[in-house]
Every structure is written in structure tokens, then in C-alpha cells.
Design a protein around this motif. Structure first.
Motif, mmCIF file in Angstrom:
data_model
loop_
_atom_site.group_PDB
_atom_site.id
_atom_site.type_symbol
_atom_site.label_atom_id
_atom_site.label_comp_id
_atom_site.label_asym_id
_atom_site.label_seq_id
_atom_site.Cartn_x
_atom_site.Cartn_y
_atom_site.Cartn_z
ATOM 1 N N ARG A 5 63.697 -20.308 11.903
ATOM 2 C CA ARG A 5 63.183 -19.780 13.175
ATOM 3 C C ARG A 5 62.502 -20.879 13.979
ATOM 4 N NH1 ARG A 5 62.161 -15.104 9.935
ATOM 5 N NH2 ARG A 5 60.077 -15.864 9.394
ATOM 6 N N PHE A 6 61.770 -21.763 13.295
ATOM 7 C CA PHE A 6 61.112 -22.881 13.979
ATOM 8 C C PHE A 6 62.154 -23.760 14.671
ATOM 9 C CE2 PHE A 6 60.000 -27.389 13.852
ATOM 10 C CZ PHE A 6 58.800 -27.409 14.563
ATOM 11 N N VAL A 7 63.195 -24.142 13.935
ATOM 12 C CA VAL A 7 64.226 -25.017 14.509
ATOM 13 C C VAL A 7 64.899 -24.341 15.687
ATOM 14 C CG1 VAL A 7 66.377 -26.263 14.069
ATOM 15 C CG2 VAL A 7 64.614 -26.153 12.289
ATOM 16 N N ARG A 8 65.247 -23.077 15.529
ATOM 17 C CA ARG A 8 65.943 -22.353 16.585
ATOM 18 C C ARG A 8 65.084 -22.280 17.855
ATOM 19 N NH1 ARG A 8 67.938 -19.059 13.483
ATOM 20 N NH2 ARG A 8 66.255 -17.547 13.386
ATOM 21 N N THR A 28 52.993 -28.806 11.010
ATOM 22 C CA THR A 28 52.107 -28.240 10.004
ATOM 23 C C THR A 28 52.533 -26.804 9.722
ATOM 24 O OG1 THR A 28 50.568 -27.380 11.653
ATOM 25 C CG2 THR A 28 50.206 -29.652 10.891
ATOM 26 N N HIS A 29 51.885 -26.161 8.744
ATOM 27 C CA HIS A 29 52.165 -24.753 8.460
ATOM 28 C C HIS A 29 51.962 -23.903 9.709
ATOM 29 C CE1 HIS A 29 53.355 -24.013 4.416
ATOM 30 N NE2 HIS A 29 52.365 -24.691 3.888
ATOM 31 N N ASP A 30 50.856 -24.129 10.398
ATOM 32 C CA ASP A 30 50.553 -23.327 11.589
ATOM 33 C C ASP A 30 51.598 -23.556 12.672
ATOM 34 O OD1 ASP A 30 48.332 -22.235 10.409
ATOM 35 O OD2 ASP A 30 46.916 -23.658 11.305
ATOM 36 N N GLU A 31 52.065 -24.802 12.811
ATOM 37 C CA GLU A 31 53.048 -25.107 13.853
ATOM 38 C C GLU A 31 54.413 -24.518 13.525
ATOM 39 O OE1 GLU A 31 51.146 -29.295 15.554
ATOM 40 O OE2 GLU A 31 52.587 -29.329 13.901
ATOM 41 N N ILE A 32 54.748 -24.434 12.244
ATOM 42 C CA ILE A 32 56.015 -23.793 11.881
ATOM 43 C C ILE A 32 55.979 -22.318 12.258
ATOM 44 C CG2 ILE A 32 57.395 -23.005 9.909
ATOM 45 C CD1 ILE A 32 56.969 -25.755 8.660
ATOM 46 N N LYS A 33 54.839 -21.685 12.061
ATOM 47 C CA LYS A 33 54.712 -20.269 12.413
ATOM 48 C C LYS A 33 54.642 -20.067 13.917
ATOM 49 C CE LYS A 33 52.528 -18.933 8.067
ATOM 50 N NZ LYS A 33 51.310 -18.409 7.400
ATOM 51 N N GLU A 34 54.095 -21.046 14.630
ATOM 52 C CA GLU A 34 54.024 -20.966 16.094
ATOM 53 C C GLU A 34 54.536 -22.274 16.689
ATOM 54 O OE1 GLU A 34 54.486 -20.322 19.331
ATOM 55 O OE2 GLU A 34 53.657 -18.491 18.431
ATOM 56 N N PRO A 35 55.859 -22.368 16.908
ATOM 57 C CA PRO A 35 56.477 -23.632 17.360
ATOM 58 C C PRO A 35 55.900 -24.175 18.657
ATOM 59 C CG PRO A 35 58.143 -22.081 16.606
ATOM 60 C CD PRO A 35 56.853 -21.322 16.660
ATOM 61 N N ALA A 36 55.337 -23.313 19.505
ATOM 62 C CA ALA A 36 54.771 -23.798 20.768
ATOM 63 C C ALA A 36 53.678 -24.829 20.518
ATOM 64 C CB ALA A 36 54.224 -22.625 21.576
ATOM 65 N N LEU A 37 52.955 -24.696 19.412
ATOM 66 C CA LEU A 37 51.902 -25.662 19.082
ATOM 67 C C LEU A 37 52.509 -27.034 18.806
ATOM 68 C CD1 LEU A 37 49.745 -23.455 16.655
ATOM 69 C CD2 LEU A 37 49.299 -23.950 19.074
ATOM 70 N N TRP A 38 53.626 -27.051 18.067
ATOM 71 C CA TRP A 38 54.277 -28.338 17.782
ATOM 72 C C TRP A 38 54.880 -28.928 19.046
ATOM 73 C CZ3 TRP A 38 59.210 -30.273 18.298
ATOM 74 C CH2 TRP A 38 59.465 -31.501 17.675
ATOM 75 N N GLY A 40 64.993 -25.125 6.475
ATOM 76 C CA GLY A 40 65.243 -24.316 7.662
ATOM 77 C C GLY A 40 66.234 -24.986 8.604
ATOM 78 N N HIS A 41 66.163 -26.316 8.698
ATOM 79 C CA HIS A 41 67.106 -27.077 9.510
ATOM 80 C C HIS A 41 68.517 -26.934 8.947
ATOM 81 C CE1 HIS A 41 68.525 -31.255 11.071
ATOM 82 N NE2 HIS A 41 68.648 -30.365 12.044
ATOM 83 N N GLY A 42 68.637 -26.998 7.609
ATOM 84 C CA GLY A 42 69.941 -26.806 6.986
ATOM 85 C C GLY A 42 70.501 -25.420 7.240
#
Length: 370
Positions: free
Chosen positions: A314-317, A340-350, A258-260
């Protein structure tokens, strides 16, 4: 065990030929891709702020059979030591002596042909990759990695999409150079990925009854894929422990891919003027294909991988938008800072866990949806 020579022979025999170009055109493509990989390296280093190699070697340019051979070399580096361990754990089983040798020899050739067939299919699709695992060089040292571009596939796709050649080639180089920045600029990342791969392979169930259940699940996955379902072979043959490990591996690969994807679009139109057109047409190609092609992609988990890469982008953005590039780069601090998987789906958690109160509101460079 896998007969790697059979894998190479089967793969190179089955792979489709690339687009027909003259020798002069082929040399021109190779030269330009090497130059563009160097150019892309500078853009990626400046844009991401990652401490990657200062003056890396230009990309290695290969054809489709060359890509197959390179990947078999990489598989051997990773898998052969693990297969020896698994063989020792498995023991000799019910057959002994010459009978066991014959069964293993036949099985290795069949497995080699299966691996070769999969590589032949992938060899006509892959545009490039950063090879993490390479055989030792003549001095006995293991190289840190190699950026490889598959020239005939790049030419084929740019012709199929009808896009500007130099822009498309640079766009591909930006993606692959981002991977080089990740694995040369983050000291622990390569070892982390290899460790998770090792744990995944060593977690295989060896009980014959369990393996029979896995084979049945695999057969059902094939039938479901043909019907248009979401089942794939990778999910079907996993043990519970492997699923847990694969979740971690998938999360990190979702992040790096995703970063790439984010970087190749976000570097901007001043670098790749037709980037929006390229992304739009390329995405349409990703989503298309014949019914057979779609079935194979589902079966091998390729479609699922594409969805994960879109999630990673989307996570990176989102993280760059809310914390800036320096905030996002905290993802590379340690394995504990990976999402984690959950954090990728909801970046606010990360962001809350890793960046915390240091988060700042910074508008990101323009980037298209992956």
C-alpha cells in the motif's frame, strides 16, 4: 552454538515430500523457471527503472531439501562469527572444562534440531527468495547473492489454486526478480540489512535472570498462540534494545517485500494475463489453513509478516500514485531515505520528508490490493 549438521539432518528428515511428477515434467519445470526468471528480470528492470544487473545468472532451482541446505549455509555465514563473539562475551560460566564442553555439545544438538524443524515447516511454504548471504566461492570471494526458486512448492501451489502454470510461474519470478533488483541496484542495501542483523543478535541479554524471564515470556507466547492470540516467539524473546533495532529491520523488509508484491501485480495483464485471478486466489490461500497451521504461523510471526507486506504494498502504491516511479525510487538514495514504521502507515509523511515539493501527481499502473 548451533550444530548445523544436525539442523540439516533434522530438516531434510522432517520436511514433507513435494507433489509427485515424472522426471520429464520436473526437467520441464526447471527449464521454464530459469527462462521465466530471465524474462521477469527484463520486465522488472524496465518497469522499476532500477539500475540492477544487466545480464544476471538465471535463477537457481532447488527442491525442498535443497532449500533447507541453502538456508543453513546462509545462516552459517551470518551467525557463526556473531556466535563466537557472543561466546567470548558470555565466558565459561559456572561449569568448567569437560563439563562445559558436554553442556555446549548437547545444547548445540538440541538447538540444531529446533532450527531443522522450523526449516522443514518453512521449506514446504517458500516459493522463492533472493539469498543475500552465501559461502565464499572457490576463489575465496563472497558472492553478491543468488535468486532461488523452490520448484515443488511452485508446482504445488499452482495446482492447488487451479491457475495457469506459466502465468503463475512468471508472477512468482517477477516478485523474486524485484528483490534481485533491490539488492544489486542499491549498493548500500545489503550492507545495511546485515549491519542491523548483527546489531540485533549482539544486543541479546546474557544475564541468566533476564534469560529466564525471556523463556517464561516465550512459554506464554506459545500458550497465547494456541488460544488464537497475536503473541509470537520473536516478540517474546527480545530485549528493549533489540525491539528498537527490529523496528528498523522490519521497516526495511516491509518496504522491500511490499515493493515486490506491488511490482508482481502492477507489471500488468499484458505480461501475466491472469494476474487478477492469481492474486485473488493466492490471497485466499494466504488467509486460509488448518487451525494447527494458523497457530504455527502466529507463533513464528508469519501472519504478522503478511500484514506488514500488505502495508508495504500500500505504501508503494500510494507513493507511486502521488510522485511517480522516479519519486518512489528516492527511497533507495540512502538509509536515511528509508521509511519509518509511521511513514509506511502514512505515506504522506515520507513524501513530505524525502520527496517534498518535487512530488507530482502521476497515475500508477493498475495493481490489486495485496
Amino acid at each position: 552454538m548451533i550444530d548445523w549438521n544436525v539442523a540439516v539432518q533434522a530438516g531434510t528428515r522432517l520436511v514433507r515430500p513435494g507433489p509427485q511428477v515424472s522426471q520429464a515434467e520436473a526437467r520441464e519445470v526447471v527449464t521454464e523457471l530459469r527462462e521465466l526468471s530471465r524474462l521477469a528480470h527484463g520486465h522488472v528492470r524496465e518497469f522499476t527503472g532500477m539500475a540492477s544487473e544487466v545480464d544476471p545468472a538465471p535463477a537457481t532451482i532447488v527442491d525442498r531439501p535443497g532449500w533447507i541446505r541453502a538456508n543453513v549455509d546462509g545462516f552459517r555465514v551470518v551467525l557463526e562469527p556473531l556466535m563466537e563473539q557472543m561466546s567470548e562475551r558470555r565466558g565459561t560460566g559456572g561449569l568448567g572444562g569437560a563439563g562445559n564442553v558436554v553442556v555446549q555439545a548437547v545444547g548445540s544438538r538440541v538447538t540444531g534440531m529446533q532450527v531443522g524443524a522450523i526449516l522443514a515447516y518453512m521449506a514446504s511454504r517458500v516459493l522463492g527468495q533472493y539469498e543475500l548471504f552465501l559461502p565464499p566461492d572457490p576463489s575465496g570471494r563472497a558472492p553478491t547473492g543468488r535468486l532461488t526458486l523452490v520448484a515443488p512448492n511452485i508446482v504445488h501451489v499452482e495446482q492447488e489454486l487451479g491457475v495457469e502454470s506459466r502465468d503463475f510461474r512468471l508472477w512468482v519470478c517477477l516478485h523474486e526478480e524485484t528483490h534481485r533488483a533491490q539488492f544489486t541496484g542499491v549498493p548500500w542495501l545489503r550492507e545495511y540489512v546485515q549491519d542491523q542483523m548483527t546489531k540485533f543478535l549482539l544486543a541479546s541479554d546474557l544475564d541468566p535472570g533476564v534469560m529466564l524471564d525471556r523463556i517464561r515470556d516465550a512459554a506464554e507466547a506459545v500458550a497465547d498462540a494456541v488460544r488464537g492470540g497475536d503473541a509470537n516467539l520473536i516478540d517474546a524473546i527480545q530485549s528493549p534494545e533489540q525491539r528498537e533495532i527490529l523496528d528498523r529491520l522490519t521497516a526495511v523488509m516491509t518496504l522491500v517485500e511490499g515493493h515486490g508484491d506491488y511490482v508482481m501485480d502492477a507489471v500488468g495483464p499484458e505480461v501475466v494475463p491472469s494476474v487478477q485471478q492469481i492474486r485473488s486466489r493466492f490471497q485466499g490461500r494466504r488467509d486460509g489453513g488448518s487451525r494447527l497451521d494458523k497457530t504455527i504461523r502466529r507463533l513464528l510471526g508469519i501472519d504478522l509478516k503478511m500484514k506488514q507486506y500488505a502495508e508495504g504494498s500500500r505504501f508503494v502504491r500510494r507513493v507511486v500514485a502521488e510522485t511517480g516511479m522516479s519519486g518512489f525510487n528516492k527511497v533507495w538514495q540512502s538509509p536515511d531515505s528509508l521509511p519509518t514504521h509511521d511513514e509506511i502507515k502514512e505515506p504522506a509523511l515520507w513524501i513530505a520528508r524525502v520527496v517534498g515539493s518535487q512530488a507530482i501527481d502521476v497515475a500508477p499502473p493498475e495493481a490489486n490490493e495485496a
